[in-house]
Design a protein around this motif. Structure first.
Motif, PDB file in Angstrom:
ATOM      1  N   VAL A  43      10.154  70.917  21.031  1.00 18.69           N
ATOM      2  CA  VAL A  43      10.175  69.691  20.225  1.00 18.69           C
ATOM      3  C   VAL A  43      11.632  69.411  19.904  1.00 18.69           C
ATOM      4  O   VAL A  43      12.323  70.260  19.338  1.00 18.69           O
ATOM      5  CB  VAL A  43       9.368  69.873  18.916  1.00 18.69           C
ATOM      6  N   LEU A  44      12.111  68.244  20.289  1.00 23.67           N
ATOM      7  CA  LEU A  44      13.517  67.926  20.066  1.00 23.67           C
ATOM      8  C   LEU A  44      13.699  66.961  18.908  1.00 23.67           C
ATOM      9  O   LEU A  44      13.018  65.936  18.830  1.00 23.67           O
ATOM     10  CB  LEU A  44      14.103  67.305  21.329  1.00 23.67           C
ATOM     11  N   LEU A  45      14.613  67.304  18.025  1.00 26.97           N
ATOM     12  CA  LEU A  45      14.920  66.429  16.907  1.00 26.97           C
ATOM     13  C   LEU A  45      16.344  65.919  17.026  1.00 26.97           C
ATOM     14  O   LEU A  45      17.227  66.611  17.523  1.00 26.97           O
ATOM     15  CB  LEU A  45      14.794  67.185  15.581  1.00 26.97           C
ATOM     16  N   ASN A  46      16.544  64.694  16.554  1.00 23.18           N
ATOM     17  CA  ASN A  46      17.898  64.187  16.430  1.00 23.18           C
ATOM     18  C   ASN A  46      17.932  63.205  15.264  1.00 23.18           C
ATOM     19  O   ASN A  46      17.028  62.389  15.124  1.00 23.18           O
ATOM     20  CB  ASN A  46      18.341  63.494  17.724  1.00 23.18           C
ATOM     21  N   ASP A  47      18.926  63.333  14.423  1.00 27.87           N
ATOM     22  CA  ASP A  47      19.055  62.469  13.259  1.00 27.87           C
ATOM     23  C   ASP A  47      17.761  62.352  12.458  1.00 27.87           C
ATOM     24  O   ASP A  47      17.380  61.273  12.004  1.00 27.87           O
ATOM     25  CB  ASP A  47      19.521  61.067  13.673  1.00 27.87           C
ATOM     26  N   GLY A  48      17.062  63.468  12.307  1.00 27.82           N
ATOM     27  CA  GLY A  48      15.884  63.481  11.446  1.00 27.82           C
ATOM     28  C   GLY A  48      14.632  62.903  12.063  1.00 27.82           C
ATOM     29  O   GLY A  48      13.654  62.644  11.362  1.00 27.82           O
ATOM     30  N   ARG A  49      14.634  62.626  13.354  1.00 28.69           N
ATOM     31  CA  ARG A  49      13.422  62.123  14.013  1.00 28.69           C
ATOM     32  C   ARG A  49      13.089  62.973  15.220  1.00 28.69           C
ATOM     33  O   ARG A  49      13.983  63.530  15.857  1.00 28.69           O
ATOM     34  CB  ARG A  49      13.638  60.687  14.508  1.00 28.69           C
ATOM     35  N   VAL A  50      11.796  63.008  15.569  1.00 30.69           N
ATOM     36  CA  VAL A  50      11.395  63.694  16.796  1.00 30.69           C
ATOM     37  C   VAL A  50      11.718  62.766  17.956  1.00 30.69           C
ATOM     38  O   VAL A  50      11.263  61.618  17.999  1.00 30.69           O
ATOM     39  CB  VAL A  50       9.883  64.009  16.779  1.00 30.69           C
ATOM     40  N   VAL A  51      12.556  63.227  18.883  1.00 32.29           N
ATOM     41  CA  VAL A  51      12.955  62.344  19.978  1.00 32.29           C
ATOM     42  C   VAL A  51      12.350  62.767  21.320  1.00 32.29           C
ATOM     43  O   VAL A  51      12.372  61.996  22.281  1.00 32.29           O
ATOM     44  CB  VAL A  51      14.490  62.258  20.114  1.00 32.29           C
ATOM     45  N   ASP A  52      11.810  63.996  21.378  1.00 32.48           N
ATOM     46  CA  ASP A  52      11.205  64.415  22.646  1.00 32.48           C
ATOM     47  C   ASP A  52      10.256  65.575  22.344  1.00 32.48           C
ATOM     48  O   ASP A  52      10.432  66.295  21.371  1.00 32.48           O
ATOM     49  CB  ASP A  52      12.295  64.870  23.634  1.00 32.48           C
ATOM     50  N   ASP A  53       9.230  65.711  23.156  1.00 33.82           N
ATOM     51  CA  ASP A  53       8.241  66.773  22.968  1.00 33.82           C
ATOM     52  C   ASP A  53       7.785  67.136  24.368  1.00 33.82           C
ATOM     53  O   ASP A  53       7.064  66.378  25.003  1.00 33.82           O
ATOM     54  CB  ASP A  53       7.085  66.219  22.111  1.00 33.82           C
TER      55      ASP A  53
END
Lengths: 466, 253
Positions: B223-233
């Motif tokens: 699960v990838l996060l960036n700037d406080g949002r999930v951006v990829d799973d």
């Protein structure tokens, strides 16, 4: 500004200890001076009495200085342990270990001078009030007494010096800080604090055993001559010096022993280990209290045993020993208060040490919270740590004091006409009660601030990187 | 009726999670409308660059920190409303932790550290649990170390102790926070393989926070996060694939 405040908060306890010692020294000299004048006016056997009074004052001041120095050295060692990273960083950018240590000693000097002066002022004012009250109630004849003399500068200077020296001793750790400590996650260090102290322990054992042999001799001679008490005094000093010297061996054992009382719950087990994880530090923390309790107990047991021997003798030979009791009670009360002062200084040291200790365990306490320690369990753990420190000090002090006090009474009057010979020591139950209550109070007081701080630590602290 | 976490095959989940720090003027949004579930029995990596909110997400899921808004479930328990003492008991019984800096209790020996979660619960392990612990100790190669103190062990060994401690209670979910951050690459591989094995063979659910693509490549799911949002799973990926996605994120931001 914030830096100044932080330094002040770190050093406030040391300033307090220096001020207490200095106030004690100055007011004791002042009050002794006033008493001397009263005695001279009353034309009692003044020369001898004056000498004895001054001698006693000096002894008590030296004890207070010694306990104060122990406490301050300990506080500085604890502060340094918390500063390892900063010191390492300074070393990294080119400061030498010696420079760093000198800086700490300068802090010690500042603390000592501020504390000594503050205490000096209180020490001058306090006797003025006491004598004022004494005159008002008619205990002391009215007259113009001298409250400030040049002699009073001596304890002030001595406190400033011993505080500086104590900070120097306490800052030894600075030398072993490597610049590398600034890079890594300087976590647990301290193990290995105990090094090459074999010789010292042997000397201590020798002093203790030798002193005890002399004490035995004193008891034997006491059956025939009251002068044996002087032999006993020498033996007692040797024996007790041995105990103080070997404190880092004796105290951790006492702490473990006391720790067992609290059971084997994880809270109690962790508390037990925490109390002995830095043997040197716990020894220094508790030995001041041990000294205070031992001295008070010694005098009290001597007095109580003295009284019961006299009582027995009185039954044998009625009329010989009238009027000894009241004098003795007053003497013990006065001495207990004077020695209680050293115990108070030691208590300040214990409170401070426990606080700093908790402050430096933030990560570990956070870990325990993350793993499922409740806030209540943390509070309990710290309370038990505190109880162990005061309990061990009181236990050791009571045992030693009872022994020394018994020897004191036996060697002094074991051979008086009508004496029952060698008897068991008489325990002054009231005084022991007071000591135990004081220790319990100290336990609770010492744990309040650290508990509050510790339960405020969130588990996230354990996860904080580096 | 809404489906429960169990129905969904999830061991933990957050829905519409927001977390912000600071006052109105200096507000920093650490997490913005994050909804994600950790699947039972899987080894999940939570990835992202520094400041992406991955640690905050883990803290909230583990009941160490509270959300500004949104819901958090551990199993079927809604933990967003629990007070401190209930959260403490929950962590003790149902969550395991592995930290970057090992975080063993220095005053306890290895055996004491592994058994600590049971002791905190005021009970001894049952025969079955003891058998499991013995097996863990053997598999992790700690049999000869039980009476040692943490400082006598190497970093890799200390981390194994932490793994044994985390797995001992068979918690619903083990959180691993950069578990290889303080280890050399060979020891790191060992530790990651151990986590992988725990998940595959014993069905242990693990959520690992990391910024290291190699570490993340051991996980079943990323699960990838960036700037406080999930951006990829995404499912299992190679370090190269993960690296290029991470680099792509840098370019975007």
């Amino acid at each position: 500004m914030t830096l100044m405040l932080r330094a002040l908060r770190e050093h406030a306890p040391s300033i307090l200890v220096a001020a207490l010692s200095s106030a004690f020294g100055v007011s004791l000299i002042s009050i002794t001076g006033v008493l001397t004048e009263v005695i001279a006016d009353a034309d009692l056997n003044s020369e001898t009495l004056t000498f004895i009074l001054s001698f006693i004052a000096v002894v008590f001041i030296v004890i207070a200085l010694y306990v104060g120095a122990l406490v301050t050295a300990n506080t500085f060692a604890t502060i340094i342990a918390g500063r390892v990273r900063t010191i390492a960083l300074l070393r990294l950018i080119g400061s030498s270990a010696a420079m760093q240590r000198r800086a700490v000693a300068r802090e010690g000097l500042t603390v000592g001078v501020i504390g000594a002066l503050l205490g000096g002022i209180v020490g001058v004012l306090f006797p003025v009030v006491v004598v004022g009250v004494g005159v008002a109630v008619g205990m002391i004849p009215d007259g113009s007494y001298t409250y400030a003399t040049a002699t009073m500068l001596l304890p002030v200077a001595a406190v400033a010096l011993t505080t500086t020296a104590a900070s120097w001793v306490g800052s030894r750790r600075v030398l072993s800080v490597s610049p590398m400590d600034a890079l890594g996650a300087a976590g647990e260090q301290s193990i290995g604090e105990q090094t090459a102290r074999r010789t010292r322990n042997r000397v201590a054992l020798l002093l203790f055993l030798g002193g005890n042999v002399i004490l035995g001799v004193a008891v034997a001679i006491g059956q025939t001559s009251p002068l044996a008490v002087l032999i006993g005094l020498a033996g007692g000093i040797l024996s007790f010096s041995g105990v103080v010297m070997a404190a880092s061996v004796v105290m951790p054992r006492a702490l473990r022993g006391i720790g067992r009382v609290f059971g084997s719950s994880p809270t109690a087990r962790l508390a037990r280990e925490n109390a002995v994880r830095y043997p040197e530090r716990s020894a220094r923390t508790t030995i001041g209290l041990v000294i205070g309790v031992t001295l008070i107990t010694t005098f009290a047991v001597t007095a109580a045993s003295y009284q019961s021997i006299i009582e027995t003798a009185q039954k044998e030979m009625p009329g010989v020993y009238e009027g000894v009791g009241p004098v003795l009670t007053v003497t013990v009360a006065v001495f207990s208060v004077l020695m209680g002062f050293s115990a108070l200084i030691a208590a300040v040291g214990m409170v401070n040490n426990l606080s700093l200790n908790v402050l430096q365990r933030t990560r570990e306490l956070g870990l325990l919270r993350a793993l499922g320690f409740t806030a209540r369990q943390i509070r309990r753990m710290i309370l038990i740590e505190s109880a162990q420190l005061s309990g061990a000090a009181v236990a050791v002090g009571l045992v030693l004091g009872t022994f020394y006090g018994w020897v004191g009474a036996q060697s002094l009057i074991g051979g008086i006409p009508g004496s029952p010979g060698i008897v068991l020591p008489t325990m002054p139950l009231a005084l022991i009660g007071v000591i135990v209550v004081a220790a319990a109070t100290l336990t609770v007081v010492a744990s309040i601030a650290p508990s509050r701080r510790a339960t405020r630590i969130t588990p996230v602290a354990a996860l904080a990187r580096a | 009726m809404k489906p429960t976490s169990t129905d969904l095959g999830l061991v933990a989940r957050v829905a519409h999670l927001h977390k912000s720090y600071g006052t109105t003027n200096t507000r920093v949004n650490a997490l913005t409308d994050v909804s994600v579930g950790i699947r039972r029995g899987e080894f999940t990596a939570i990835m992202g660059p520094s400041g992406s909110g991955k640690s905050t997400l883990m803290h909230i899921m583990a009941g160490l920190d509270t959300a500004s808004s949104g819901s958090v479930w551990l199993g079927d328990t809604d933990i967003s409303g629990l007070d401190d003492s209930n959260l403490t008991v929950l962590r003790r019984r149902r969550v395991g932790f592995i930290f970057q800096s090992f975080n063993l209790v220095p005053t306890l020996d290895i055996s004491g550290n592994i058994l600590l979660p049971f002791e905190l619960d005021g009970r001894a392990p049952t025969a079955e649990e003891q058998a499991w612990i013995d097996r863990l100790i053997a598999v992790l190669g700690l049999t000869d170390r039980l009476r040692h103190r943490p400082h006598e062990l190497s970093g890799g060994q200390q981390q194994r102790v932490a793994i044994a401690r985390a797995l001992a209670t068979r918690p619903d979910l083990v959180f691993a926070d950069e578990p290889t951050g303080n280890l050399d690459s060979r020891t790191s591989r060992e530790v990651l393989t151990l986590l992988q094995t725990a998940s595959r063979e014993y069905g242990q659910s693990i959520a690992m926070v990391t910024h290291d693509p190699v570490a993340a490549s051991y996980a079943d799911r990323i699960v990838l996060l960036n700037d406080g949002r999930v951006v990829d799973d995404r499912s299992r990926s190679t370090p190269e694939e993960i690296s290029s996605i991470m680099l792509g994120m840098e370019a975007l931001s």
